[in-house]
Design a protein around this motif. Structure first.
Motif, PDB file in Angstrom:
ATOM      1  N   SER A 137       0.835  -1.132  -0.132  1.00 38.10           N
ATOM      2  CA  SER A 137       0.259   0.090  -0.075  1.00 38.10           C
ATOM      3  C   SER A 137       0.816   1.302  -0.110  1.00 38.10           C
ATOM      4  O   SER A 137       1.194   1.003   0.695  1.00 38.10           O
ATOM      5  N   THR A 154      -5.190   7.412   2.226  1.00 37.66           N
ATOM      6  CA  THR A 154      -6.073   6.821   3.155  1.00 37.66           C
ATOM      7  C   THR A 154      -7.761   6.823   2.143  1.00 37.66           C
ATOM      8  O   THR A 154      -7.555   8.380   1.093  1.00 37.66           O
ATOM      9  N   TYR A 155      -8.170   6.091   2.654  1.00 35.79           N
ATOM     10  CA  TYR A 155     -10.516   5.949   1.629  1.00 35.79           C
ATOM     11  C   TYR A 155     -10.807   7.594   1.819  1.00 35.79           C
ATOM     12  O   TYR A 155     -11.303   8.424   1.717  1.00 35.79           O
ATOM     13  N   SER A 156     -11.129   7.569   3.532  1.00 39.23           N
ATOM     14  CA  SER A 156     -10.670   8.226   4.443  1.00 39.23           C
ATOM     15  C   SER A 156      -9.988   8.593   5.644  1.00 39.23           C
ATOM     16  O   SER A 156      -9.851   7.883   6.459  1.00 39.23           O
ATOM     17  N   SER A 173      -7.552   2.612   7.359  1.00 43.75           N
ATOM     18  CA  SER A 173      -6.775   2.509   6.053  1.00 43.75           C
ATOM     19  C   SER A 173      -7.502   1.224   5.612  1.00 43.75           C
ATOM     20  O   SER A 173      -7.766   0.359   6.906  1.00 43.75           O
ATOM     21  N   LEU A 174      -7.802   0.555   4.281  1.00 39.54           N
ATOM     22  CA  LEU A 174      -9.171  -0.028   4.235  1.00 39.54           C
ATOM     23  C   LEU A 174      -8.044  -1.964   4.237  1.00 39.54           C
ATOM     24  O   LEU A 174      -8.767  -2.759   4.704  1.00 39.54           O
TER      25      LEU A 174
END
Length: 111
Positions: free
Chosen positions: A25, A30-32, A37-38
């Motif tokens: 990764s 990050t997604y949010s 992180s996912l």
């Protein structure tokens, strides 16, 4: 839908955990930004599922005899120690190696 036996479920979860842990990764993306992180969320979810399967397997494998339950049903220990004193006694027994403390359950969940 057919449900897999618990040992196969556990094997698949461990394999999935291995695959997710090996994913590269990009740091800082990050997604949010408000959440983990996912990859970390998946790692945590799979670790919880593995823990759950191991605990349920442990309970289902422990066959308790009804006579043994009846024998210890009304067992009491009467002492003049306070709860704090009893805690200190147990700590002393653990510190001296008379009681051997295994790894607390929450430490297994972090691995």
């Amino acid at each position: 839908m057919d449900v897999l036996p618990k040992n196969e479920q556990l094997e698949r979860l461990i394999w999935m955990q291995k695959q997710i842990n090996q994913i590269q990764s990009k740091p800082g993306i990050t997604y949010s930004p408000l959440h983990y992180s996912l990859q970390q969320q998946l790692q945590h979810w799979i670790a919880e599922e593995i823990y759950y399967l191991k605990e349920t397997a442990r309970f289902s494998n422990s066959k308790v005899n009804a006579d043994e339950i009846f024998r210890w049903k009304d067992f009491n220990v009467i002492t003049k120690f306070s709860v704090a004193q009893l805690g200190h006694v147990i700590k002393l027994l653990a510190d001296t190696g008379i009681f051997i403390n295994s790894t607390p359950y929450w430490q297994d969940r972090l691995r």
